[in-house]
Design an enzyme around this catalytic site. Structure first.
Site, PDB file in Angstrom:
ATOM      1  N   LYS A   1      -1.861 -14.428  14.101  1.00 33.74           N
ATOM      2  CA  LYS A   1      -3.314 -14.250  13.930  1.00 33.74           C
ATOM      3  C   LYS A   1      -3.915 -15.270  12.965  1.00 33.74           C
ATOM      4  O   LYS A   1      -4.906 -15.938  13.267  1.00 33.74           O
ATOM      5  CB  LYS A   1      -3.578 -12.819  13.445  1.00 33.74           C
ATOM      6  CG  LYS A   1      -5.036 -12.485  13.157  1.00 33.74           C
ATOM      7  CD  LYS A   1      -5.206 -10.982  12.990  1.00 33.74           C
ATOM      8  CE  LYS A   1      -4.480 -10.446  11.776  1.00 33.74           C
ATOM      9  NZ  LYS A   1      -5.348 -10.212  10.624  1.00 33.74           N
ATOM     10  N   THR A   2      -3.299 -15.393  11.791  1.00 31.92           N
ATOM     11  CA  THR A   2      -3.827 -16.319  10.779  1.00 31.92           C
ATOM     12  C   THR A   2      -3.620 -17.768  11.204  1.00 31.92           C
ATOM     13  O   THR A   2      -4.529 -18.592  11.130  1.00 31.92           O
ATOM     14  CB  THR A   2      -3.152 -16.065   9.421  1.00 31.92           C
ATOM     15  OG1 THR A   2      -3.395 -14.710   9.027  1.00 31.92           O
ATOM     16  CG2 THR A   2      -3.701 -16.988   8.353  1.00 31.92           C
TER      17      THR A   2
ATOM     18  N   SER B   1       1.084  -8.031  12.300  1.00 34.16           N
ATOM     19  CA  SER B   1       1.828  -9.001  11.500  1.00 34.16           C
ATOM     20  C   SER B   1       2.881  -9.722  12.337  1.00 34.16           C
ATOM     21  O   SER B   1       3.603  -9.109  13.122  1.00 34.16           O
ATOM     22  CB  SER B   1       2.511  -8.266  10.335  1.00 34.16           C
ATOM     23  OG  SER B   1       3.212  -9.161   9.533  1.00 34.16           O
TER      24      SER B   1
ATOM     25  N   ASP C   1      -9.402 -11.650   8.309  1.00 36.01           N
ATOM     26  CA  ASP C   1      -8.806 -10.310   8.353  1.00 36.01           C
ATOM     27  C   ASP C   1      -9.736  -9.162   8.758  1.00 36.01           C
ATOM     28  O   ASP C   1      -9.325  -8.299   9.514  1.00 36.01           O
ATOM     29  CB  ASP C   1      -8.201  -9.991   6.987  1.00 36.01           C
ATOM     30  CG  ASP C   1      -7.241  -8.824   7.028  1.00 36.01           C
ATOM     31  OD1 ASP C   1      -6.473  -8.718   8.002  1.00 36.01           O
ATOM     32  OD2 ASP C   1      -7.250  -8.009   6.097  1.00 36.01           O
TER      33      ASP C   1
ATOM     34  N   ARG D   1       0.824  -1.200   0.000  1.00 34.93           N
ATOM     35  CA  ARG D   1       0.000   0.000   0.000  1.00 34.93           C
ATOM     36  C   ARG D   1       0.866   1.261   0.000  1.00 34.93           C
ATOM     37  O   ARG D   1       2.030   1.226   0.358  1.00 34.93           O
ATOM     38  CB  ARG D   1      -0.928   0.018   1.219  1.00 34.93           C
ATOM     39  CG  ARG D   1      -2.015  -1.041   1.218  1.00 34.93           C
ATOM     40  CD  ARG D   1      -2.850  -0.975   2.490  1.00 34.93           C
ATOM     41  NE  ARG D   1      -2.041  -1.203   3.682  1.00 34.93           N
ATOM     42  CZ  ARG D   1      -1.604  -0.270   4.507  1.00 34.93           C
ATOM     43  NH1 ARG D   1      -1.887   1.003   4.276  1.00 34.93           N
ATOM     44  NH2 ARG D   1      -0.877  -0.565   5.570  1.00 34.93           N
TER      45      ARG D   1
ATOM     46  N   LYS E   1      -8.227  -2.564   1.164  1.00 29.42           N
ATOM     47  CA  LYS E   1      -8.104  -1.754   2.374  1.00 29.42           C
ATOM     48  C   LYS E   1      -8.832  -0.417   2.248  1.00 29.42           C
ATOM     49  O   LYS E   1      -9.187   0.202   3.255  1.00 29.42           O
ATOM     50  CB  LYS E   1      -6.631  -1.532   2.710  1.00 29.42           C
ATOM     51  CG  LYS E   1      -5.939  -2.802   3.226  1.00 29.42           C
ATOM     52  CD  LYS E   1      -6.644  -3.398   4.429  1.00 29.42           C
ATOM     53  CE  LYS E   1      -5.890  -4.564   5.023  1.00 29.42           C
ATOM     54  NZ  LYS E   1      -6.684  -5.272   6.067  1.00 29.42           N
TER      55      LYS E   1
ATOM     56  N   ARG F   1       1.931 -12.168  -2.257  1.00 29.59           N
ATOM     57  CA  ARG F   1       0.560 -12.384  -1.780  1.00 29.59           C
ATOM     58  C   ARG F   1      -0.214 -13.333  -2.693  1.00 29.59           C
ATOM     59  O   ARG F   1       0.100 -13.487  -3.869  1.00 29.59           O
ATOM     60  CB  ARG F   1      -0.194 -11.051  -1.762  1.00 29.59           C
ATOM     61  CG  ARG F   1       0.314 -10.058  -0.728  1.00 29.59           C
ATOM     62  CD  ARG F   1      -0.382 -10.242   0.584  1.00 29.59           C
ATOM     63  NE  ARG F   1       0.067  -9.300   1.606  1.00 29.59           N
ATOM     64  CZ  ARG F   1      -0.521  -9.173   2.780  1.00 29.59           C
ATOM     65  NH1 ARG F   1      -1.575  -9.923   3.082  1.00 29.59           N
ATOM     66  NH2 ARG F   1      -0.063  -8.326   3.668  1.00 29.59           N
TER      67      ARG F   1
ATOM     68  N   HIS G   1     -10.245  -5.185  12.721  1.00 26.67           N
ATOM     69  CA  HIS G   1      -9.155  -5.796  11.959  1.00 26.67           C
ATOM     70  C   HIS G   1      -8.736  -7.049  12.716  1.00 26.67           C
ATOM     71  O   HIS G   1      -7.846  -7.009  13.559  1.00 26.67           O
ATOM     72  CB  HIS G   1      -8.002  -4.803  11.838  1.00 26.67           C
ATOM     73  CG  HIS G   1      -6.970  -5.194  10.836  1.00 26.67           C
ATOM     74  ND1 HIS G   1      -5.655  -4.822  10.923  1.00 26.67           N
ATOM     75  CD2 HIS G   1      -7.066  -5.929   9.696  1.00 26.67           C
ATOM     76  CE1 HIS G   1      -4.983  -5.305   9.896  1.00 26.67           C
ATOM     77  NE2 HIS G   1      -5.820  -5.986   9.144  1.00 26.67           N
TER      78      HIS G   1
END
Length: 525
Positions: A236-237, A232, A251, A53, A195, A315, A214
């Site tokens: 989390k994932t 990050s 997410d 981004r 986003k 990604r 988030h």
């Protein structure tokens, strides 16, 4: 027939490719030579010089009534209406006289809260990305689809006059809230579209007394929902992917009167060093209809996931159906448990702590993790990272607005909240050891099955957190980190330094009365 097409303001359009199927998009991507096909049939693209981004190029039009709600500053920067109109006209000119792809989608699986979004682009793979990431309307729903918001992705044009316009660069990612329009120029990165709409949901929903988050979310066989927040590298994932629990989403979620719901219809996973043994679900999701970004592969189409020569931010986007164990409705009831994940590289925080409602609001606002700092000469001190609400770059309102909503919902629905450290113990990075996945999983499992609530707790000094004295599957001396350090004096000194970092960071929220109140739940210096 496409509803309200005349309102797009484009001229001399050649062909309109409307909500193409995956197979049709694949043919367009191939025929347009927009990328490459890997050995298992996945389409791959290169997003050019922008592989992430461009937060410094994101602006909101400063006008009533939205300017009264937006927290202006480094994250939310203002742009004049005249400048927006000029760049919107530039984008429309770029998209005119061409074949265009229109993708109509929903953001939000809750009928009470979802938004209808129209994306307009001249690039087939960007329509594919949108199809992956958002919720796909049925053919019947498309017949009456009217967009609440329109995104013009004119990635092929730039703003040569950016200096005169007082902007950061020739890239622009702009939002006009009153006109319900976003414009993207100069960057091809797919994540800007994802986003951008997340930022808008973070504006709309709290004003309706709904919380936007988030986080990842999953649900157990008994209908018990869990939320996982974390920056990050905190897990989390990984930790929300559980063979015994259905994934709601990885997410972005909302929390309204009906419960928790996914904003999206797909996942956008990092691919760097992707390993089929450690992350089989993501690895298995990379197949036809998925879309790879900026990965490296050889002439035979074989992907090397360890190759970061283009970027470390490689990604893949894919529809959530590619994850076998997912919740088909993309929603579930009110959460029973909320877990804040931190990877504390200072080795200070305990592996698991139970938070009061006030502490939950404090640690939510803090959004803490500590990253390992690397330089050319090797590793230096860990670096503390604080990101409000675990998603600061995407929060248009004052962070305390989201914290207040969280507190209200915790109260109303009797939610348990925990802070879980997936980082170091026994010393900082380089001295101590990282928490084993086995120990972290034991903490998570105890939270999810409720057995942690039966534990006897003690106070964790300075931070005043409740920590269990004993927990199945975790070595007892690990539960209070002071026991794992060789020198208790060094531990106390390091603990007090970290506590001071929390207090210093939190001062930025004390510009409003709520922030002053919330600060009382932090460490006691």
């Amino acid at each position: 027939m496409i509803q309200e097409l005349d309102k797009l303001g484009l001229s001399d359009i050649k062909e309109i490719y409307y909500n193409l199927s995956y197979d049709e998009l694949f043919e367009h991507e191939k025929n347009n030579q927009e990328g490459y096909i890997t050995d298992n049939g996945t389409f791959g693209v290169d997003t050019g010089i922008f592989t992430g981004r461009s937060p410094k190029d994101k602006y909101f039009v400063k006008q009533d009534p939205s300017q009264k709600h937006i927290a202006w500053g480094k994250v939310n920067k203002p742009i004049k209406k005249e400048t927006f109109d000029k760049l919107l006209a530039k984008a429309k000119k770029q998209l005119s006289g061409k074949n265009i792809y229109i993708q109509d989608v929903y953001c939000g699986s809750s009928l009470a809260s979802r938004k209808s979004v129209r994306f307009v682009t001249e690039v087939a793979w960007q329509a594919h990305f949108v199809k992956n990431m958002f919720i796909r309307p049925s053919d019947e729903e498309l017949k009456t689809f009217k967009p609440d918001f329109v995104v013009y992705n004119a990635c092929k044009c730039v703003n040569e006059d950016y200096k005169a316009d007082g902007l950061n660069s020739d890239v622009f990612v702009l939002f006009n809230i009153e006109e319900n329009i976003s414009v993207i120029g100069g960057t091809w990165y797919g994540g800007e579209m994802k986003k951008g709409i997340f930022s808008m949901m973070n504006y709309w929903l709290p004003l309706e007394n709904k919380l936007s988050m988030h986080c990842s979310a999953n649900v157990g066989k008994n209908g018990d929902t869990a939320l996982f927040f974390g920056l990050s590298g905190t897990g989390k994932t990984t930790l929300s992917t559980d063979p015994n629990r259905a994934l709601i989403g990885d997410d972005e979620h909302g929390w309204d009167d009906e419960g928790v719901f996914n904003f999206e219809g797909g996942c956008y996973a990092k691919c760097i060093n992707l390993d089929p043994k450690s992350e089989p679900e993501i690895y298995g999701a990379i197949k036809r209809n998925a879309l790879l970004e900026n990965v490296c592969c050889n002439d035979c189409g074989c992907v090397d996931y360890s190759d970061d020569s283009k970027t470390e931010n490689t990604r893949v986007s894919y529809p959530i159906e590619h994850i076998e164990n997912h919740e088909p409705s993309l929603k579930a009831g009110h959460p029973k448990n909320i877990i804040f994940l931190t990877a504390d590289a200072f080795g200070i925080l305990p592996p698991v702590s139970k938070l009061t409602k006030e502490q939950a609001m404090y640690y939510f606002l803090s959004g803490y993790t500590a990253k390992v700092a690397g330089t050319e000469r090797g590793i230096t001190e860990p670096q503390a990272t604080f990101s409000a609400c675990f998603g600061e770059p995407f929060m248009p309102l004052h962070p305390t607005v989201y914290a207040r909503l969280l507190g209200e919902k915790i109260d109303k629905h009797g939610v348990n909240v925990y802070l879980v450290n997936t980082g170091w113990s026994g010393g900082a990075y380089g001295v101590g050891k990282r928490m084993s996945i086995k120990a972290t999983r034991a903490c998570i499992n105890a939270i999810l099955d409720g057995s942690i609530t039966k534990c006897e707790f003690e106070n964790f000094d300075k931070f005043n957190l409740a920590i269990p004295k004993a927990l199945d599957g975790v070595e007892t001396n690990l539960l209070n980190p002071i026991n794992t350090w060789t020198s208790k004096d060094e531990y106390i000194s390091s603990r007090d330094k970290l506590a001071a970092m929390f207090v210093e960071n939190f001062k930025r929220y004390e510009d409003v009365a709520e922030g002053v109140t919330f600060a009382k739940a932090g460490p006691n210096l």
